[in-house]
Motif scaffolding. Structure first.
Motif, PDB file in Angstrom:
ATOM      1  N   ASN A 205      10.430   6.151 -15.138  1.00  0.00           N
ATOM      2  CA  ASN A 205       9.382   5.950 -14.137  1.00  0.00           C
ATOM      3  C   ASN A 205       9.940   5.330 -12.850  1.00  0.00           C
ATOM      4  OD1 ASN A 205       9.825   3.521 -15.451  1.00  0.00           O
ATOM      5  ND2 ASN A 205       7.765   3.382 -16.318  1.00  0.00           N
TER       6      ASN A 205
ATOM      7  N   SER B  13       9.917   6.792  -9.016  1.00  0.00           N
ATOM      8  CA  SER B  13       9.199   6.106  -7.931  1.00  0.00           C
ATOM      9  C   SER B  13      10.151   5.703  -6.805  1.00  0.00           C
ATOM     10  CB  SER B  13       8.441   4.895  -8.459  1.00  0.00           C
ATOM     11  OG  SER B  13       9.311   3.903  -8.951  1.00  0.00           O
ATOM     12  N   ARG B  14      11.363   5.305  -7.176  1.00  0.00           N
ATOM     13  CA  ARG B  14      12.363   4.905  -6.172  1.00  0.00           C
ATOM     14  C   ARG B  14      12.669   6.075  -5.238  1.00  0.00           C
ATOM     15  NH1 ARG B  14      12.719   0.152  -4.887  1.00  0.00           N
ATOM     16  NH2 ARG B  14      12.438  -0.363  -7.072  1.00  0.00           N
TER      17      ARG B  14
ATOM     18  N   LEU C 233      10.707   8.667  -4.586  1.00  0.00           N
ATOM     19  CA  LEU C 233       9.535   9.001  -3.761  1.00  0.00           C
ATOM     20  C   LEU C 233       9.536   8.132  -2.514  1.00  0.00           C
ATOM     21  CD1 LEU C 233       6.704   9.228  -6.471  1.00  0.00           C
ATOM     22  CD2 LEU C 233       8.210  11.034  -5.627  1.00  0.00           C
ATOM     23  N   MET C 234       9.811   6.841  -2.709  1.00  0.00           N
ATOM     24  CA  MET C 234       9.814   5.936  -1.570  1.00  0.00           C
ATOM     25  C   MET C 234      10.973   6.259  -0.632  1.00  0.00           C
ATOM     26  SD  MET C 234      10.207   1.852  -1.317  1.00  0.00           S
ATOM     27  CE  MET C 234       8.783   1.056  -1.967  1.00  0.00           C
TER      28      MET C 234
ATOM     29  N   SER D 260      10.466   9.313   1.494  1.00  0.00           N
ATOM     30  CA  SER D 260       9.429   9.177   2.520  1.00  0.00           C
ATOM     31  C   SER D 260       9.981   8.541   3.793  1.00  0.00           C
ATOM     32  CB  SER D 260       8.249   8.356   1.987  1.00  0.00           C
ATOM     33  OG  SER D 260       8.572   6.975   1.955  1.00  0.00           O
ATOM     34  N   GLU D 261      11.154   7.908   3.708  1.00  0.00           N
ATOM     35  CA  GLU D 261      11.689   7.241   4.899  1.00  0.00           C
ATOM     36  C   GLU D 261      13.118   7.640   5.231  1.00  0.00           C
ATOM     37  OE1 GLU D 261      10.695   3.277   3.638  1.00  0.00           O
ATOM     38  OE2 GLU D 261      12.520   3.048   2.449  1.00  0.00           O
TER      39      GLU D 261
ATOM     40  N   LEU E 296       8.482  16.389  -8.125  1.00  0.00           N
ATOM     41  CA  LEU E 296       8.207  15.635  -6.900  1.00  0.00           C
ATOM     42  C   LEU E 296       9.327  14.638  -6.583  1.00  0.00           C
ATOM     43  CD1 LEU E 296       6.034  15.095  -4.688  1.00  0.00           C
ATOM     44  CD2 LEU E 296       5.147  13.289  -6.166  1.00  0.00           C
TER      45      LEU E 296
ATOM     46  N   ILE F   9       2.265  12.727   4.677  1.00  0.00           N
ATOM     47  CA  ILE F   9       2.067  12.184   3.323  1.00  0.00           C
ATOM     48  C   ILE F   9       0.777  11.358   3.264  1.00  0.00           C
ATOM     49  CG2 ILE F   9       3.032  10.654   1.547  1.00  0.00           C
ATOM     50  CD1 ILE F   9       5.838  11.359   2.670  1.00  0.00           C
ATOM     51  N   ARG F  10       0.553  10.574   4.323  1.00  0.00           N
ATOM     52  CA  ARG F  10      -0.623   9.699   4.367  1.00  0.00           C
ATOM     53  C   ARG F  10      -1.916  10.505   4.310  1.00  0.00           C
ATOM     54  NH1 ARG F  10      -4.334   6.675   4.338  1.00  0.00           N
ATOM     55  NH2 ARG F  10      -4.465   4.555   5.121  1.00  0.00           N
TER      56      ARG F  10
ATOM     57  N   ALA G 119      -3.462   3.072  -0.262  1.00  0.00           N
ATOM     58  CA  ALA G 119      -2.844   3.117   1.066  1.00  0.00           C
ATOM     59  C   ALA G 119      -3.597   2.187   2.028  1.00  0.00           C
ATOM     60  CB  ALA G 119      -2.837   4.550   1.589  1.00  0.00           C
TER      61      ALA G 119
ATOM     62  N   GLN H  91      -0.528  11.965  -4.634  1.00  0.00           N
ATOM     63  CA  GLN H  91      -0.875  10.546  -4.479  1.00  0.00           C
ATOM     64  C   GLN H  91       0.289   9.646  -4.896  1.00  0.00           C
ATOM     65  OE1 GLN H  91      -3.641  10.134  -2.715  1.00  0.00           O
ATOM     66  NE2 GLN H  91      -3.725  12.366  -2.906  1.00  0.00           N
ATOM     67  N   MET H  92       1.160  10.174  -5.741  1.00  0.00           N
ATOM     68  CA  MET H  92       2.360   9.417  -6.102  1.00  0.00           C
ATOM     69  C   MET H  92       3.234   9.224  -4.866  1.00  0.00           C
ATOM     70  SD  MET H  92       3.314  11.298  -9.691  1.00  0.00           S
ATOM     71  CE  MET H  92       4.891  10.466  -9.900  1.00  0.00           C
ATOM     72  N   ALA H  93       3.391  10.303  -4.092  1.00  0.00           N
ATOM     73  CA  ALA H  93       4.176  10.222  -2.858  1.00  0.00           C
ATOM     74  C   ALA H  93       3.469   9.313  -1.855  1.00  0.00           C
ATOM     75  CB  ALA H  93       4.367  11.617  -2.278  1.00  0.00           C
ATOM     76  N   LYS H  94       2.146   9.454  -1.789  1.00  0.00           N
ATOM     77  CA  LYS H  94       1.371   8.706  -0.794  1.00  0.00           C
ATOM     78  C   LYS H  94       1.446   7.195  -1.036  1.00  0.00           C
ATOM     79  CE  LYS H  94      -3.365   8.601   1.004  1.00  0.00           C
ATOM     80  NZ  LYS H  94      -4.534   9.469   1.274  1.00  0.00           N
TER      81      LYS H  94
ATOM     82  N   SER I 180       3.703   5.572  -2.819  1.00  0.00           N
ATOM     83  CA  SER I 180       5.094   5.110  -2.708  1.00  0.00           C
ATOM     84  C   SER I 180       5.514   5.000  -1.249  1.00  0.00           C
ATOM     85  CB  SER I 180       6.034   6.067  -3.446  1.00  0.00           C
ATOM     86  OG  SER I 180       5.667   6.174  -4.796  1.00  0.00           O
ATOM     87  N   ALA I 181       5.095   5.982  -0.434  1.00  0.00           N
ATOM     88  CA  ALA I 181       5.421   5.950   0.994  1.00  0.00           C
ATOM     89  C   ALA I 181       4.758   4.737   1.654  1.00  0.00           C
ATOM     90  CB  ALA I 181       4.954   7.239   1.664  1.00  0.00           C
TER      91      ALA I 181
ATOM     92  N   LEU J  22       4.078   1.912   0.265  1.00  0.00           N
ATOM     93  CA  LEU J  22       4.827   0.715  -0.127  1.00  0.00           C
ATOM     94  C   LEU J  22       6.143   0.597   0.642  1.00  0.00           C
ATOM     95  CD1 LEU J  22       4.043   0.679  -3.947  1.00  0.00           C
ATOM     96  CD2 LEU J  22       3.359  -1.038  -2.247  1.00  0.00           C
ATOM     97  N   GLY J  23       6.695   1.733   1.050  1.00  0.00           N
ATOM     98  CA  GLY J  23       7.893   1.703   1.894  1.00  0.00           C
ATOM     99  C   GLY J  23       7.590   1.016   3.219  1.00  0.00           C
ATOM    100  N   ILE J  24       6.416   1.297   3.751  1.00  0.00           N
ATOM    101  CA  ILE J  24       6.012   0.688   5.024  1.00  0.00           C
ATOM    102  C   ILE J  24       5.784  -0.817   4.833  1.00  0.00           C
ATOM    103  CG2 ILE J  24       4.143   0.627   6.739  1.00  0.00           C
ATOM    104  CD1 ILE J  24       3.980   3.753   6.262  1.00  0.00           C
TER     105      ILE J  24
ATOM    106  N   ALA K 279       5.204   5.978 -12.503  1.00  0.00           N
ATOM    107  CA  ALA K 279       6.310   6.575 -11.747  1.00  0.00           C
ATOM    108  C   ALA K 279       6.050   6.550 -10.250  1.00  0.00           C
ATOM    109  CB  ALA K 279       6.569   8.000 -12.222  1.00  0.00           C
ATOM    110  N   SER K 280       5.172   5.658  -9.816  1.00  0.00           N
ATOM    111  CA  SER K 280       4.993   5.466  -8.373  1.00  0.00           C
ATOM    112  C   SER K 280       4.735   3.985  -8.114  1.00  0.00           C
ATOM    113  CB  SER K 280       3.891   6.367  -7.826  1.00  0.00           C
ATOM    114  OG  SER K 280       2.639   6.101  -8.426  1.00  0.00           O
TER     115      SER K 280
ATOM    116  N   LEU L 279       7.334  -0.207  -8.280  1.00  0.00           N
ATOM    117  CA  LEU L 279       7.988  -0.438  -6.997  1.00  0.00           C
ATOM    118  C   LEU L 279       7.826  -1.868  -6.492  1.00  0.00           C
ATOM    119  CD1 LEU L 279       7.206   2.958  -5.206  1.00  0.00           C
ATOM    120  CD2 LEU L 279       9.452   2.103  -5.906  1.00  0.00           C
TER     121      LEU L 279
END
Lengths: 324, 286
Positions: free
Chosen positions: A181, A185-186, A188-189, A192-193, A212, A316-317, B146, B179-182, B184-185, B187-189, B211-212, B216
């Motif tokens: 998991n 998740s790592r 995905l983040m 995204s950046e 994904l 993504i948002r 988000a 939504q997993m990508a959303k 996680s993204a 949380l990056g911010i 897994a999201s 994290l």
């Protein structure tokens, strides 16, 4: 005759009429070679008929049938595409922590003389190779290897191409112990950046989180007969319908095909496949994909890295359907 | 009637079946150790069995109420509601499943978000409602999460999440995967703003949620005995055809394998998380 029989195994249920016709053509060819009787006209006629049949069958495939094409045992895999799309591919191995996961291949190469990074799921062709590739189901090491290549791409300003073809992340004891998991998740983040263009292409099966995890991108392409879904049709059917036999219904309900997902705005473009699917002509499939990748890369390279990342994050948002 | 029953005076005879059942509301039974517990005492104990320490599942609202200071409290994203864009139908319509879950839980969807304080430290906290379709993550959960991140960034405060989820919501198909990508993204911010994120995994935290957003955290915490993992234990058993090791995918197993920072008893979560956040944000107790 054994040859023809083997070939038949490469035909899916709904392709049986095509298989029968092709077997007839093979037989005629065999006879033709043998007795040197000119039967070319007949062969040409049957060939034409076969193409018409393929066109008509493939013009109205159900979601479940497309799902079977996406998993076709002869379908081109990541390494097949790499051969046609890139030059001078250097495969890079290992996550530097635990092992090298063979269900994911990665490396650097040239795309039209431009250095790029490449990551993709890899399935096996025969039983031995299928086991070696773990049926294209990565363990955490695979995703961590991918993350390493993503960071490498960013550091050296290499556009990143990812190719998705997996039933899903591997459901195993060790995989869980080592944080499947968190590995997903790592990524995905990180994706995204990431400060370089990312173009992801679903070439076969887009299986859930395992897909994904290398698929967060600026541009998402789907091959015409690929699928992308949150759970396999069989898995969905066994949970919601309490019977894996309802996979066809689940495939339809979830809308896993390129066209449905394009209509929903989840996919940026659909890449056409050769008549009757990519497995009938690898080179043609790769040529069509290459044209799409060139077009998309050009668009992304017009942006600087700040704009690229902010546009990606905006995209993504905005994923989601809800009322406010 | 047995000869024995005939011997008992009728006024002290009771019906065997009704005797075993526990009166609704006053008494309850621990699902783990079967101890009969006094409802009010169990509530005071934050739904942790006083006999065996089993942490029972609790509602999102109850969770946030017991975690946050009484005030100030502002709920975030109450206007966000689910829609059935795909007109998804399995044995039941998704629309009907939604209506049923809303009626059962009183929530619009499976995530509740509050801005408030923890021992005087301002923060945003969110919790999954497991009773709402297994706490599954669809578009509303993703958007609210988000929004929780947006709010934390806007007010320059920390984020704490309590996950309890079976994973992505199948009825929203690929949109739920996104939504997993959303999340996680988002949380990056939050990370780029150097704001702390503490993830508390409660029973169960599986699939797409694990897994999201759930894994994290700057600090990942689990409640005791929670089931946490990517693939479900049954799927793994069918795939590897081996018996799973004892305690597999439980909090204690995860701690042992280096997947989480700590296991914290529910009754100590307020103190421990306040202590962790205070260090990360250099907060001086006043």
């Amino acid at each position: 005759m054994t040859e023809a029989k083997d070939a038949n195994m490469n035909f899916l249920d709904f392709e049986q009429p095509i298989a029968e016709l092709d077997a007839k053509i093979q037989e005629l060819r065999y006879v033709g070679n043998d007795k040197e009787i000119n039967i070319n006209d007949e062969i040409t006629r049957l060939q034409k008929r076969s193409n018409e049949l393929i066109t008509s069958i493939y013009s109205s495939l159900s979601a479940w049938q497309i799902s079977q094409v996406s998993r076709h045992p002869a379908r081109p895999y990541t390494l097949d595409y790499i051969q046609f799309l890139f030059t001078d591919f250097d495969e890079l191995h290992g996550d530097r922590n635990f092992s090298d996961d063979h269900a994911i291949v990665s490396g650097i190469a040239y795309f039209d003389n431009q250095p790029v990074a490449v990551i993709g799921h890899q399935k096996g062709r025969d039983t031995k190779e299928r086991i070696f590739r773990n049926y294209g189901m990565p363990r955490p090491e695979g995703y961590r290897k991918a993350l390493r290549i993503m960071k490498l791409a960013e550091k050296f300003n290499l556009p990143l191409f990812t190719f998705i073809d997996t039933p899903g992340a591997y459901p195993g004891i060790g995989a869980e112990e080592r944080g499947q998991n968190e590995a997903i998740s790592r990524n995905l983040m990180a994706m995204s950046e990431l400060g370089v263009p990312i173009i992801s292409t679903i070439i076969g099966e887009g299986g859930s989180g395992g897909a994904l995890a290398i698929g967060v991108s600026d541009t998402l392409l789907m091959l015409q007969y690929s699928t992308y879904s949150v759970i396999s049709p069989e898995g969905c059917a066994s949970i919601l319908w309490k019977s894996a036999d309802k996979a066809a219904d689940a495939a339809e309900a979830m809308g896993i095909t390129a066209q449905r997902l394009y209509d929903l705005g989840l996919v940026d473009a659909i890449v056409d496949e050769p008549l009757g699917g990519a497995h009938r002509d690898y080179e043609e499939a790769a040529t069509l994909l290459k044209q799409a990748l060139q077009t998309e890369l050009e668009k992304l390279q017009a942006k600087d890295s700040l704009e690229l990342v902010s546009d990606r994050q905006y995209k993504i948002r905005n994923f989601g359907f809800f009322d406010t | 009637m047995s000869w024995f029953r005939k011997l008992i005076p009728s006024r002290i005879q009771t019906n065997g079946t009704s005797r075993r059942s526990v009166p609704e509301g006053v008494w309850t039974k621990c699902v783990k150790c079967n101890a009969v517990l006094y409802r009010a005492e169990l509530e005071r104990n934050l739904e942790v069995c006083p006999k065996c320490n089993h942490h029972m599942r609790i509602s999102a609202r109850n969770r946030l109420e017991q975690f946050l200071d009484e005030e100030p409290l502002v709920e975030i994203g109450t206007d966000i509601r689910p829609v059935d864009r795909l007109r998804f139908r399995d044995s039941k319509k998704y629309k009907d499943r939604l209506a049923q879950a809303q009626k059962k839980t009183g929530e619009a969807d499976a995530l509740v978000v509050f801005m408030g304080q923890l021992k005087g430290i301002p923060l945003v906290a969110c919790a999954f409602e497991f009773d709402f379709m297994g706490g599954s993550m669809g578009s509303v959960v993703g958007e609210k999460f988000a929004k929780a991140v947006d709010t934390a960034v806007q007010y320059n405060v920390s984020l704490v999440s309590f996950s309890a989820s079976g994973g992505a919501r199948m009825q929203e198909a690929l949109m739920s995967l996104m939504q997993m990508a959303k999340t996680s993204a988002a949380l990056g911010i939050l990370a780029r703003n150097k704001l702390p994120y503490i993830s508390v995994m409660t029973d169960p935290t599986m699939g797409g949620v694990s897994a999201s957003l759930a894994t994290l955290g700057d600090i990942n915490i689990a409640e005791p005995g929670a089931l946490i993992g990517f693939a479900g234990p049954r799927v793994i058993e069918q795939t590897v055809r081996e018996t799973l090791p004892a305690g597999f995918q439980r909090s204690e197993f995860l701690l042992e394998h280096g997947n989480i920072d700590m296991i914290v008893d529910r009754r100590e979560l307020r103190d421990r998380i306040a202590g962790l956040l205070a260090k990360l944000i250099h907060h001086q107790a006043t």
